[in-house]
Design an enzyme around this catalytic site. Structure first.
Site, PDB file in Angstrom:
ATOM      1  N   GLU A 175     -42.762   0.918  12.557  1.00  0.00           N
ATOM      2  CA  GLU A 175     -43.002  -0.521  12.656  1.00  0.00           C
ATOM      3  C   GLU A 175     -42.005  -1.089  13.661  1.00  0.00           C
ATOM      4  O   GLU A 175     -40.795  -0.935  13.496  1.00  0.00           O
ATOM      5  CB  GLU A 175     -42.787  -1.176  11.285  1.00  0.00           C
ATOM      6  CG  GLU A 175     -43.050  -2.655  11.301  1.00  0.00           C
ATOM      7  CD  GLU A 175     -42.856  -3.310   9.928  1.00  0.00           C
ATOM      8  OE1 GLU A 175     -41.861  -2.993   9.253  1.00  0.00           O
ATOM      9  OE2 GLU A 175     -43.698  -4.144   9.548  1.00  0.00           O
ATOM     10  N   CYS A 188     -46.114  -9.122   9.038  1.00  0.00           N
ATOM     11  CA  CYS A 188     -46.509  -7.838   8.448  1.00  0.00           C
ATOM     12  C   CYS A 188     -47.995  -7.594   8.605  1.00  0.00           C
ATOM     13  O   CYS A 188     -48.466  -6.492   8.400  1.00  0.00           O
ATOM     14  CB  CYS A 188     -46.126  -7.787   6.978  1.00  0.00           C
ATOM     15  SG  CYS A 188     -47.105  -8.919   6.015  1.00  0.00           S
ATOM     16  N   LYS A 215     -33.903 -15.142  -3.988  1.00  0.00           N
ATOM     17  CA  LYS A 215     -32.872 -14.688  -3.026  1.00  0.00           C
ATOM     18  C   LYS A 215     -33.568 -14.591  -1.666  1.00  0.00           C
ATOM     19  O   LYS A 215     -34.204 -13.597  -1.341  1.00  0.00           O
ATOM     20  CB  LYS A 215     -32.339 -13.308  -3.473  1.00  0.00           C
ATOM     21  CG  LYS A 215     -30.940 -12.969  -3.027  1.00  0.00           C
ATOM     22  CD  LYS A 215     -30.703 -12.988  -1.534  1.00  0.00           C
ATOM     23  CE  LYS A 215     -31.257 -11.807  -0.804  1.00  0.00           C
ATOM     24  NZ  LYS A 215     -31.181 -11.958   0.672  1.00  0.00           N
ATOM     25  N   SER A 246     -38.926  -4.796   4.197  1.00  0.00           N
ATOM     26  CA  SER A 246     -39.217  -3.521   4.859  1.00  0.00           C
ATOM     27  C   SER A 246     -39.405  -2.407   3.823  1.00  0.00           C
ATOM     28  O   SER A 246     -38.913  -2.500   2.691  1.00  0.00           O
ATOM     29  CB  SER A 246     -38.072  -3.174   5.813  1.00  0.00           C
ATOM     30  OG  SER A 246     -36.873  -3.075   5.078  1.00  0.00           O
ATOM     31  N   PHE A 250     -37.203 -12.374   6.297  1.00  0.00           N
ATOM     32  CA  PHE A 250     -36.917 -13.467   7.235  1.00  0.00           C
ATOM     33  C   PHE A 250     -38.173 -14.039   7.867  1.00  0.00           C
ATOM     34  O   PHE A 250     -38.165 -15.170   8.348  1.00  0.00           O
ATOM     35  CB  PHE A 250     -35.969 -12.976   8.354  1.00  0.00           C
ATOM     36  CG  PHE A 250     -36.680 -12.217   9.449  1.00  0.00           C
ATOM     37  CD1 PHE A 250     -37.299 -12.886  10.494  1.00  0.00           C
ATOM     38  CD2 PHE A 250     -36.778 -10.827   9.427  1.00  0.00           C
ATOM     39  CE1 PHE A 250     -37.980 -12.203  11.497  1.00  0.00           C
ATOM     40  CE2 PHE A 250     -37.453 -10.133  10.409  1.00  0.00           C
ATOM     41  CZ  PHE A 250     -38.062 -10.826  11.442  1.00  0.00           C
ATOM     42  N   GLU A 294     -31.042 -13.998   4.402  1.00  0.00           N
ATOM     43  CA  GLU A 294     -29.802 -14.630   4.866  1.00  0.00           C
ATOM     44  C   GLU A 294     -29.880 -15.003   6.347  1.00  0.00           C
ATOM     45  O   GLU A 294     -29.012 -15.676   6.881  1.00  0.00           O
ATOM     46  CB  GLU A 294     -28.595 -13.719   4.582  1.00  0.00           C
ATOM     47  CG  GLU A 294     -28.596 -12.355   5.259  1.00  0.00           C
ATOM     48  CD  GLU A 294     -29.406 -11.278   4.516  1.00  0.00           C
ATOM     49  OE1 GLU A 294     -30.488 -11.593   3.984  1.00  0.00           O
ATOM     50  OE2 GLU A 294     -28.963 -10.115   4.508  1.00  0.00           O
ATOM     51  N   ARG A 295     -30.975 -14.557   7.036  1.00  0.00           N
ATOM     52  CA  ARG A 295     -31.071 -14.867   8.456  1.00  0.00           C
ATOM     53  C   ARG A 295     -31.638 -16.265   8.709  1.00  0.00           C
ATOM     54  O   ARG A 295     -31.360 -16.870   9.735  1.00  0.00           O
ATOM     55  CB  ARG A 295     -31.945 -13.815   9.154  1.00  0.00           C
ATOM     56  CG  ARG A 295     -31.202 -12.499   9.278  1.00  0.00           C
ATOM     57  CD  ARG A 295     -32.019 -11.487  10.033  1.00  0.00           C
ATOM     58  NE  ARG A 295     -32.508 -10.460   9.137  1.00  0.00           N
ATOM     59  CZ  ARG A 295     -33.304  -9.467   9.497  1.00  0.00           C
ATOM     60  NH1 ARG A 295     -33.709  -9.373  10.741  1.00  0.00           N
ATOM     61  NH2 ARG A 295     -33.700  -8.570   8.636  1.00  0.00           N
TER      62      ARG A 295
HETATM   63  P1  NAD Z   1     -35.558  -6.514   4.972  1.00  0.00           P
HETATM   64  O1  NAD Z   1     -36.112  -5.410   4.152  1.00  0.00           O
HETATM   65  O2  NAD Z   1     -34.448  -6.213   5.906  1.00  0.00           O
HETATM   66  O3  NAD Z   1     -35.010  -7.689   4.019  1.00  0.00           O
HETATM   67  C1  NAD Z   1     -35.806  -8.229   2.995  1.00  0.00           C
HETATM   68  C2  NAD Z   1     -34.878  -8.757   1.899  1.00  0.00           C
HETATM   69  O4  NAD Z   1     -34.141  -7.666   1.349  1.00  0.00           O
HETATM   70  C3  NAD Z   1     -33.860  -9.779   2.375  1.00  0.00           C
HETATM   71  O5  NAD Z   1     -33.757 -10.799   1.425  1.00  0.00           O
HETATM   72  C4  NAD Z   1     -32.577  -8.973   2.483  1.00  0.00           C
HETATM   73  O6  NAD Z   1     -31.423  -9.754   2.238  1.00  0.00           O
HETATM   74  C5  NAD Z   1     -32.732  -7.919   1.398  1.00  0.00           C
HETATM   75  N1  NAD Z   1     -32.040  -6.669   1.728  1.00  0.00           N
HETATM   76  C6  NAD Z   1     -31.856  -6.134   2.963  1.00  0.00           C
HETATM   77  N2  NAD Z   1     -31.185  -4.976   2.875  1.00  0.00           N
HETATM   78  C7  NAD Z   1     -30.939  -4.755   1.566  1.00  0.00           C
HETATM   79  C8  NAD Z   1     -30.293  -3.698   0.849  1.00  0.00           C
HETATM   80  N3  NAD Z   1     -29.770  -2.659   1.452  1.00  0.00           N
HETATM   81  N4  NAD Z   1     -30.239  -3.789  -0.498  1.00  0.00           N
HETATM   82  C9  NAD Z   1     -30.785  -4.846  -1.146  1.00  0.00           C
HETATM   83  N5  NAD Z   1     -31.400  -5.868  -0.504  1.00  0.00           N
HETATM   84  C10 NAD Z   1     -31.494  -5.826   0.839  1.00  0.00           C
HETATM   85  O7  NAD Z   1     -36.803  -7.170   5.744  1.00  0.00           O
HETATM   86  P2  NAD Z   1     -36.774  -8.288   6.868  1.00  0.00           P
HETATM   87  O8  NAD Z   1     -36.274  -7.706   8.138  1.00  0.00           O
HETATM   88  O9  NAD Z   1     -36.163  -9.536   6.360  1.00  0.00           O
HETATM   89  O10 NAD Z   1     -38.340  -8.573   7.012  1.00  0.00           O
HETATM   90  C11 NAD Z   1     -39.187  -7.832   7.829  1.00  0.00           C
HETATM   91  C12 NAD Z   1     -39.897  -6.751   7.047  1.00  0.00           C
HETATM   92  O11 NAD Z   1     -40.639  -7.345   5.974  1.00  0.00           O
HETATM   93  C13 NAD Z   1     -40.926  -5.992   7.860  1.00  0.00           C
HETATM   94  O12 NAD Z   1     -40.843  -4.628   7.533  1.00  0.00           O
HETATM   95  C14 NAD Z   1     -42.255  -6.571   7.420  1.00  0.00           C
HETATM   96  O13 NAD Z   1     -43.362  -5.720   7.558  1.00  0.00           O
HETATM   97  C15 NAD Z   1     -41.969  -6.838   5.981  1.00  0.00           C
HETATM   98  N6  NAD Z   1     -42.883  -7.823   5.435  1.00  0.00           N
HETATM   99  C16 NAD Z   1     -43.839  -7.368   4.599  1.00  0.00           C
HETATM  100  C17 NAD Z   1     -44.751  -8.259   4.079  1.00  0.00           C
HETATM  101  C18 NAD Z   1     -45.832  -7.787   3.162  1.00  0.00           C
HETATM  102  O14 NAD Z   1     -46.439  -8.622   2.542  1.00  0.00           O
HETATM  103  N7  NAD Z   1     -46.074  -6.498   3.012  1.00  0.00           N
HETATM  104  C19 NAD Z   1     -44.672  -9.625   4.412  1.00  0.00           C
HETATM  105  C20 NAD Z   1     -43.649 -10.052   5.257  1.00  0.00           C
HETATM  106  C21 NAD Z   1     -42.755  -9.133   5.759  1.00  0.00           C
END
Ligand code: NAD
Length: 505
Positions: free
Chosen positions: A389, A287, A179, A232, A155, A182-183
Site C-alpha cells: 500500500e 483506503c 483515540k 494500517s 489520520f 495524533e497527526r
Molecule cells: P496507523 O495504523 O499508522 O494509525 C492508526 C491509529 O493507530 C492511530 O490512531 C495511531 O496513533 C495508532 N497507532 C499507530 N501505531 C501504533 C502502535 N504501534 N501501537 C498502537 N497504536 C498505534 O494508520 P494511519 O497512517 O493513521 O492511517 C492510514 C492507514 O489506515 C492506511 O493503511 C489505510 O489503508 C488505513 N485505513 C483503513 C480504512 C479501512 O476502513 N479499512 C479506512 C481508513 C484508513
C-alpha cells in the site's frame, strides 16, 4: 526551549483537560501545505487514559437507562450542529491533513450521514419477539449496551472515521473513549465538543489524544469491553490479537490495495474520469483509493493511459485552501518521503514511469509536502509498488489478457478492501461481483464506499474480526444479545415435572 504553540488537549468528563501528568509528552502538529508546526498535541499517558475510562464507567449506568429516543435526539441535535459548523471543521481538517476543502466537506457529509443513521437507534434496537414458543411461554431477544467501548482512528479521515464509531456506540447506550490520530487531532476534538453542546452528558464520550501508550492502555484495561480500530494492517493485526487476548470484542479494519478492472468494452472516457478522482483524490490517502488499474487487452491499456495522461496534465495541485485545487499535499514529511521512495523503487524495478510528479514545486509553498500525480505503466505483480500500500498519488497500470487473469490477480493479493469493474457487459459484471474475493465491489463505480445504512468492511487482511463498521453491523457490534424466555403459569396450562429436554414436539 518550551513551545509556544497552542496545545491540543483531551476531552475527559465533559471538559478539555491536559491530563493526569503536568509534564505530559507532546508532539508537533504540522500544516502539510507549509511544512510548519502550528500546534502541539498532548500524548496521554496511562493515568490519563485511566481517568477517561473511569469517567466513562461512571457515566454508563445513567446513560444506559436513558430512553433510546432521548439518546437519539442528541444525535439529531448533533447533525444540525455539524452542518452549522461545517466551514470551521473543514478548515481544521485541511489545515492538518492537507486535503482540499471540497474533499473535507465530502468526508464531513459522509460522517454526518452516520450521525443521522445513529439517530434511528430506537428502531434498530427494538429486538425480536416470539409469542407462544411453548405452552404460555413467550421469548424475546434484546440488545443491551456493552459498557465502556473504545475507538482508535487513522489520520486520513479525522472527521468521518470517528463518526463511523462513537455515534452508534453511544446511541446504543454505551460510553466511549476515542483515540484519534495524533497527526490531525483538532477537528475530531471539536466534533466531540459539539456533541456536548448537542446534549451528550459529560463522560459519555471522552477523547484522549496519544500514541501507543494510550492505545495499549485501552487494549488491556478490563473495563473496556470492545474496541473498534481503523488504520494500517500491521497495527490492525496487533490491535485485534492484543484486544482479543484481553477478552475484548474487537473489529480492526486495515490497509488496502484496490484494483480497478477496465474491460475492452468499457466507456473509456467515463472510466478515465472515474479513475482520476479515485487515484488522486485526497492525494491517494484513502483506503478505498484506486492505486492499480488492471487493463484487459493492450488496446484498453493504451487508451486508458492516453486518457489519464491528458487528464493529469490539467490537474491543479496546491494548498487545499486555495480555490480550484484538485489535490493538496501529503500529510507529513516522513509520509511524503515514503511515497516518493516508492516511485523511485518502481523505476528501479522496471515499471514505465509515464508521468513523474517528483519534481513538483508549488510557488510560495516550497516547504509543503507536495508530490505531483505519478502514473506507471507495465507494473508487474511481483513488484513492491504492486504488492504494498503506497497511500499516495501513484497509479499503476497492469496489463492482462482476460477478465479471469485480472480476477486471479485480485484474489491472490493479501488485501481485499475494495475493487471495481468498468464494463458495458452485464454478464461479466455479474460474474465479477459474484466471485471476486473482496468486501466492497463497484460496477462502473470507482469508490464503492457503502452508504451509512449499509456496513463497511474489507476481506482478507483488510479486516480482522467478524462484523463490519457502521450501518447495521455496528448495532450488533456495540450491543450484546440477551434472550429471555418467560412463562406465567395459569391454571389451564400448568405442567407437571418434566425430565426430558424441553422441545415443542
Ligand atoms: P496507523 O495504523 O499508522 O494509525 C492508526 C491509529 O493507530 C492511530 O490512531 C495511531 O496513533 C495508532 N497507532 C499507530 N501505531 C501504533 C502502535 N504501534 N501501537 C498502537 N497504536 C498505534 O494508520 P494511519 O497512517 O493513521 O492511517 C492510514 C492507514 O489506515 C492506511 O493503511 C489505510 O489503508 C488505513 N485505513 C483503513 C480504512 C479501512 O476502513 N479499512 C479506512 C481508513 C484508513
Amino acid at each position: 526551549m518550551t513551545s509556544t504553540l497552542p496545545l491540543v488537549g483531551h476531552l475527559i468528563g465533559g471538559k478539555i483537560v491536559q491530563g493526569a501528568n503536568a509534564n505530559s509528552r507532546s508532539q508537533d502538529v504540522f500544516n502539510p501545505a507549509t511544512g510548519k508546526a502550528e500546534k502541539r498535541v498532548l500524548l496521554a499517558d496511562k493515568a490519563t487514559v485511566e481517568q477517561a475510562i473511569s469517567n466513562a464507567q461512571a457515566a454508563f449506568p445513567a446513560w444506559r437507562n436513558t430512553p433510546p429516543l432521548k439518546r437519539a435526539r442528541v444525535m439529531g441535535n448533533l447533525k444540525v450542529l455539524l452542518e452549522q459548523h461545517a466551514d470551521e471543521l473543514c478548515a481544521m481538517i485541511t489545515a492538518e491533513h492537507g486535503k482540499v476543502l471540497s474533499d473535507a466537506l465530502g468526508e464531513l457529509q459522509r460522517g454526518i450521514e452516520n450521525v443521522e443513521y445513529a439517530s434511528y437507534a430506537p428502531e434498530l434496537l427494538k429486538g425480536e419477539h416470539s409469542k407462544n414458543v411453548g405452552p404460555a411461554i413467550d421469548s424475546w431477544s434484546e440488545f443491551q449496551a456493552l459498557g465502556v467501548t473504545a475507538g482508535i482512528t487513522p489520520f486520513n479521515f479525522p472527521a468521518m472515521v470517528p463518526l463511523w464509531m462513537w455515534p452508534m456506540a453511544v446511541a446504543c447506550g454505551n460510553c466511549f473513549i476515542l483515540k484519534p490520530s495524533e497527526r490531525d487531532p483538532t477537528s475530531t476534538l471539536r466534533i466531540a465538543e459539539l456533541a456536548l453542546e448537542a446534549g451528550l452528558p459529560p463522560g459519555v464520550l471522552n477523547v484522549v489524544n496519544g500514541d501507543k501508550e494510550a492505545v495499549d492502555t485501552l487494549l488491556t484495561d478490563p473495563r473496556v469491553k470492545a474496541v473498534s480500530f481503523v488504520g494500517s494492517t500491521p497495527i490492525a493485526e496487533y490491535i485485534y490479537s492484543t484486544g482479543c487476548a484481553h477478552g475484548k470484542r474487537v473489529q480492526a479494519l486495515g490497509g488496502a490495495k484496490n484494483h480497478a478492472v477496465v474491460m475492452p468494452d468499457a466507456d473509456i472516457a467515463n472510466a478515465v474520469n472515474a479513475l482520476m478522482g479515485a487515484a488522486y483524490g485526497s492525494c491517494g490517502e484513502r483506503c478505498m483509493a484506486i492505486p492499480l488499474v488492471v487493463a484487459v487487452g493492450d488496446a484498453t491499456a493504451d487508451a486508458v493511459i492516453a486518457g489519464l495522461k491528458a487528464e493529469i496534465s490539467k490537474m491543479k495541485v496546491g494548498p487545499g485552501t486555495a480555490p480550484g485545487m484538485d489535490m493538496g499535499p501529503l500529510v507529513t514529511k516522513p509520509h511524503f518521503e515514503k511515497v516518493r521512495g516508492y516511485v523511485d523503487q518502481g523505476v528501479k524495478e522496471g515499471a514505465t514511469l509515464v508521468v513523474d510528479g517528483r519534481g513538483l514545486s508549488v510557488a510560495g509553498h516550497e516547504e509543503g509536502y507536495f508530490l505531483g500525480p505519478c502514473l506507471f505503466d507495465n507494473v508487474q505483480p511481483g513488484m513492491v509498488i504492486y504488492q504494498e500500500e503506497i497511500f499516495g498519488p501513484v497509479l499503476g497500470v497492469v496489463r492482462v489478457k482476460t477478465l479471469q487473469e485480472a480476477m486471479d490477480l485480485i484474489d491472490a493479493h493479501e488485501y481485499g478492501n475494495g475493487t471495481c469493474i468498468f464494463t458495458r457487459d452485464g454478464e461479466a459484471a455479474r460474474y465479477f461481483t459474484d466471485n471476486i474475493q473482496v468486501g466492497m465491489v463497484g460496477v462502473n463505480v470507482p469508490l464503492p464506499v457503502p452508504v451509512a445504512y449499509h456496513s463497511f468492511g474489507g476481506w482478507k487482511r483488510s479486516l480482522f474480526g467478524d462484523l463490519h463498521a457502521y450501518g447495521p453491523d455496528a448495532v450488533r457490534f456495540y450491543t450484546k444479545r440477551k434472550t429471555i424466555t418467560q412463562r406465567w403459569p395459569s391454571a389451564g396450562v400448568r405442567e407437571g415435572t418434566v425430565f426430558s429436554f424441553p422441545s415443542s414436539k
